[in-house]
Scaffold this motif. Sequence first.
Motif, PDB file in Angstrom:
ATOM      1  N   GLY A  45     -55.007  33.607  48.097  1.00  0.00           N
ATOM      2  CA  GLY A  45     -54.119  34.490  48.841  1.00  0.00           C
ATOM      3  C   GLY A  45     -54.206  35.847  48.177  1.00  0.00           C
ATOM      4  N   THR A  46     -53.186  36.660  48.337  1.00  0.00           N
ATOM      5  CA  THR A  46     -53.208  37.951  47.639  1.00  0.00           C
ATOM      6  C   THR A  46     -52.726  37.793  46.205  1.00  0.00           C
ATOM      7  OG1 THR A  46     -50.967  38.537  48.351  1.00  0.00           O
ATOM      8  CG2 THR A  46     -52.783  39.255  49.755  1.00  0.00           C
ATOM      9  N   PHE A  47     -51.786  36.871  45.977  1.00  0.00           N
ATOM     10  CA  PHE A  47     -51.242  36.698  44.633  1.00  0.00           C
ATOM     11  C   PHE A  47     -51.173  35.227  44.214  1.00  0.00           C
ATOM     12  CE2 PHE A  47     -47.753  36.434  47.563  1.00  0.00           C
ATOM     13  CZ  PHE A  47     -46.904  35.473  47.047  1.00  0.00           C
ATOM     14  N   ARG A  48     -51.813  34.354  44.977  1.00  0.00           N
ATOM     15  CA  ARG A  48     -51.826  32.928  44.664  1.00  0.00           C
ATOM     16  C   ARG A  48     -53.237  32.386  44.826  1.00  0.00           C
ATOM     17  NH1 ARG A  48     -48.067  29.478  47.817  1.00  0.00           N
ATOM     18  NH2 ARG A  48     -47.887  28.252  45.937  1.00  0.00           N
ATOM     19  N   ARG A  49     -53.472  31.242  44.211  1.00  0.00           N
ATOM     20  CA  ARG A  49     -54.785  30.608  44.279  1.00  0.00           C
ATOM     21  C   ARG A  49     -54.608  29.094  44.233  1.00  0.00           C
ATOM     22  NH1 ARG A  49     -60.181  31.562  40.706  1.00  0.00           N
ATOM     23  NH2 ARG A  49     -61.179  29.623  41.326  1.00  0.00           N
ATOM     24  N   CYS A  50     -55.505  28.382  44.926  1.00  0.00           N
ATOM     25  CA  CYS A  50     -55.556  26.930  44.840  1.00  0.00           C
ATOM     26  C   CYS A  50     -56.885  26.519  44.232  1.00  0.00           C
ATOM     27  CB  CYS A  50     -55.418  26.288  46.214  1.00  0.00           C
ATOM     28  SG  CYS A  50     -53.759  26.398  46.893  1.00  0.00           S
ATOM     29  N   SER A  51     -56.836  25.655  43.224  1.00  0.00           N
ATOM     30  CA  SER A  51     -57.994  25.137  42.486  1.00  0.00           C
ATOM     31  C   SER A  51     -58.607  26.223  41.609  1.00  0.00           C
ATOM     32  CB  SER A  51     -59.054  24.558  43.416  1.00  0.00           C
ATOM     33  OG  SER A  51     -58.525  23.493  44.167  1.00  0.00           O
ATOM     34  N   TYR A  52     -58.686  25.919  40.334  1.00  0.00           N
ATOM     35  CA  TYR A  52     -59.263  26.887  39.390  1.00  0.00           C
ATOM     36  C   TYR A  52     -59.978  26.128  38.274  1.00  0.00           C
ATOM     37  CZ  TYR A  52     -54.809  25.768  37.156  1.00  0.00           C
ATOM     38  OH  TYR A  52     -53.731  25.098  36.626  1.00  0.00           O
ATOM     39  N   PRO A  53     -61.029  26.745  37.701  1.00  0.00           N
ATOM     40  CA  PRO A  53     -61.801  26.069  36.661  1.00  0.00           C
ATOM     41  C   PRO A  53     -61.139  26.212  35.281  1.00  0.00           C
ATOM     42  CG  PRO A  53     -62.792  28.180  37.169  1.00  0.00           C
ATOM     43  CD  PRO A  53     -61.617  28.023  38.087  1.00  0.00           C
ATOM     44  N   VAL A  54     -61.211  25.140  34.507  1.00  0.00           N
ATOM     45  CA  VAL A  54     -60.770  25.169  33.104  1.00  0.00           C
ATOM     46  C   VAL A  54     -61.813  24.418  32.272  1.00  0.00           C
ATOM     47  CG1 VAL A  54     -58.286  25.336  33.545  1.00  0.00           C
ATOM     48  CG2 VAL A  54     -59.340  23.094  33.375  1.00  0.00           C
ATOM     49  N   HIS A  55     -61.882  24.772  31.004  1.00  0.00           N
ATOM     50  CA  HIS A  55     -62.825  24.116  30.107  1.00  0.00           C
ATOM     51  C   HIS A  55     -62.183  22.840  29.566  1.00  0.00           C
ATOM     52  CE1 HIS A  55     -66.292  23.847  27.527  1.00  0.00           C
ATOM     53  NE2 HIS A  55     -65.497  23.629  26.477  1.00  0.00           N
ATOM     54  N   ASP A  56     -62.832  21.706  29.810  1.00  0.00           N
ATOM     55  CA  ASP A  56     -62.356  20.413  29.319  1.00  0.00           C
ATOM     56  C   ASP A  56     -62.960  20.187  27.934  1.00  0.00           C
ATOM     57  OD1 ASP A  56     -61.649  17.811  28.811  1.00  0.00           O
ATOM     58  OD2 ASP A  56     -62.277  17.034  30.760  1.00  0.00           O
ATOM     59  N   SER A  58     -62.575  17.699  25.806  1.00  0.00           N
ATOM     60  CA  SER A  58     -63.054  16.342  25.511  1.00  0.00           C
ATOM     61  C   SER A  58     -64.454  16.096  26.070  1.00  0.00           C
ATOM     62  CB  SER A  58     -62.081  15.298  26.043  1.00  0.00           C
ATOM     63  OG  SER A  58     -61.978  15.390  27.449  1.00  0.00           O
ATOM     64  N   ARG A  59     -64.731  16.630  27.252  1.00  0.00           N
ATOM     65  CA  ARG A  59     -66.048  16.425  27.867  1.00  0.00           C
ATOM     66  C   ARG A  59     -66.977  17.611  27.657  1.00  0.00           C
ATOM     67  NH1 ARG A  59     -64.865  14.416  33.865  1.00  0.00           N
ATOM     68  NH2 ARG A  59     -63.076  15.817  33.708  1.00  0.00           N
ATOM     69  N   GLN A  60     -66.464  18.695  27.068  1.00  0.00           N
ATOM     70  CA  GLN A  60     -67.258  19.908  26.815  1.00  0.00           C
ATOM     71  C   GLN A  60     -67.931  20.426  28.094  1.00  0.00           C
ATOM     72  OE1 GLN A  60     -67.507  21.723  23.892  1.00  0.00           O
ATOM     73  NE2 GLN A  60     -65.810  20.394  23.330  1.00  0.00           N
ATOM     74  N   MET A  61     -67.115  20.567  29.143  1.00  0.00           N
ATOM     75  CA  MET A  61     -67.627  21.092  30.417  1.00  0.00           C
ATOM     76  C   MET A  61     -66.491  21.711  31.217  1.00  0.00           C
ATOM     77  SD  MET A  61     -68.190  17.467  32.435  1.00  0.00           S
ATOM     78  CE  MET A  61     -68.536  18.151  34.022  1.00  0.00           C
ATOM     79  N   MET A  62     -66.859  22.464  32.233  1.00  0.00           N
ATOM     80  CA  MET A  62     -65.875  23.072  33.131  1.00  0.00           C
ATOM     81  C   MET A  62     -65.482  22.046  34.187  1.00  0.00           C
ATOM     82  SD  MET A  62     -65.362  26.103  32.000  1.00  0.00           S
ATOM     83  CE  MET A  62     -64.611  27.080  33.273  1.00  0.00           C
ATOM     84  N   VAL A  63     -64.173  21.929  34.444  1.00  0.00           N
ATOM     85  CA  VAL A  63     -63.668  21.052  35.499  1.00  0.00           C
ATOM     86  C   VAL A  63     -62.691  21.849  36.358  1.00  0.00           C
ATOM     87  CG1 VAL A  63     -63.939  18.911  34.190  1.00  0.00           C
ATOM     88  CG2 VAL A  63     -61.795  20.176  34.053  1.00  0.00           C
ATOM     89  N   MET A  64     -62.526  21.404  37.572  1.00  0.00           N
ATOM     90  CA  MET A  64     -61.607  22.083  38.490  1.00  0.00           C
ATOM     91  C   MET A  64     -60.239  21.403  38.456  1.00  0.00           C
ATOM     92  SD  MET A  64     -63.178  24.626  39.804  1.00  0.00           S
ATOM     93  CE  MET A  64     -62.216  25.128  41.211  1.00  0.00           C
ATOM     94  N   VAL A  65     -59.204  22.213  38.295  1.00  0.00           N
ATOM     95  CA  VAL A  65     -57.829  21.732  38.404  1.00  0.00           C
ATOM     96  C   VAL A  65     -57.405  21.982  39.847  1.00  0.00           C
ATOM     97  CG1 VAL A  65     -55.454  22.031  37.626  1.00  0.00           C
ATOM     98  CG2 VAL A  65     -57.338  22.255  35.990  1.00  0.00           C
ATOM     99  N   GLU A  66     -57.116  20.918  40.581  1.00  0.00           N
ATOM    100  CA  GLU A  66     -56.810  21.042  42.006  1.00  0.00           C
ATOM    101  C   GLU A  66     -55.307  21.142  42.231  1.00  0.00           C
ATOM    102  OE1 GLU A  66     -59.424  18.821  44.791  1.00  0.00           O
ATOM    103  OE2 GLU A  66     -60.041  17.776  42.957  1.00  0.00           O
ATOM    104  N   GLU A  67     -54.779  22.340  42.020  1.00  0.00           N
ATOM    105  CA  GLU A  67     -53.373  22.625  42.308  1.00  0.00           C
ATOM    106  C   GLU A  67     -53.242  24.100  42.647  1.00  0.00           C
ATOM    107  OE1 GLU A  67     -51.574  23.280  37.858  1.00  0.00           O
ATOM    108  OE2 GLU A  67     -51.698  21.230  38.583  1.00  0.00           O
ATOM    109  N   CYS A  68     -52.158  24.435  43.317  1.00  0.00           N
ATOM    110  CA  CYS A  68     -51.919  25.811  43.751  1.00  0.00           C
ATOM    111  C   CYS A  68     -50.858  26.456  42.873  1.00  0.00           C
ATOM    112  CB  CYS A  68     -51.447  25.851  45.206  1.00  0.00           C
ATOM    113  SG  CYS A  68     -52.642  25.178  46.365  1.00  0.00           S
ATOM    114  N   GLY A  69     -50.970  27.756  42.716  1.00  0.00           N
ATOM    115  CA  GLY A  69     -49.964  28.480  41.954  1.00  0.00           C
ATOM    116  C   GLY A  69     -50.210  29.973  41.974  1.00  0.00           C
TER     117      GLY A  69
END
Length: 200
Positions: A45-56, A58-69
């Motif tokens: 949106g203009t000031f919100r987003r759904c799903s964003y990448p974070v570095h995991d 434990s697995r040493q990789m980027m994963v997507m967090v599927e939530e909006c905020g």
Amino acid sequence: MASSLTCTGVIWALLSFLCAATSCVGFFMPYWLWGSQLGKPVSFGTFRRCSYPVHDESRQMMVMVEECGRYASFQGIPSAEWRICTIVTGLGCGLLLLVALTALMGCCVSELISRMVGRVAGGIQFLGGLLIGAGCALYPLGWDSEEVRQTCGYVSGQFDLGKCEIGWAFYCTGAGAAAAMLLCTWLACFSGKKQKQYPY
């Protein structure tokens, strides 16, 4: 219950509320732009987003967090254009909502909406719609930000979607504003009853 609105005014009040609600819901929802990242759907949106990448870790990789905020701060919004769009569109939605609620009160309160007040309210609605329209026009200028480019296959740019699509909330916000500017502004001119002249 006494009303200060004509029959046209009642239609104006209901339509004003519908337009304001449509624009406000569209503005608040993070579905202006759709894309995908790491195989997961992403929306902005203009000031919100759904799903964003974070570095995991434990697995040493980027994963997507599927939530909006919302973004953590105003400066966290991906581009200056989107920050301006947020302010301008928010102001426009506020004006439309203010007029709509005043119009609805006019259905129940006598002598609240005169012809002159109706015309001023129509002018405020036109300004609100214009601000929202300006926000919608500014939004594509932020498509060249890094966050959007990651989501749109690194081929997006200003006014170039790349692999993304415009979402329903963008259309919803714009449609509410357009109806407020074109229809509600015109109906507002005929909304108030002629005030009674009291001999003193």
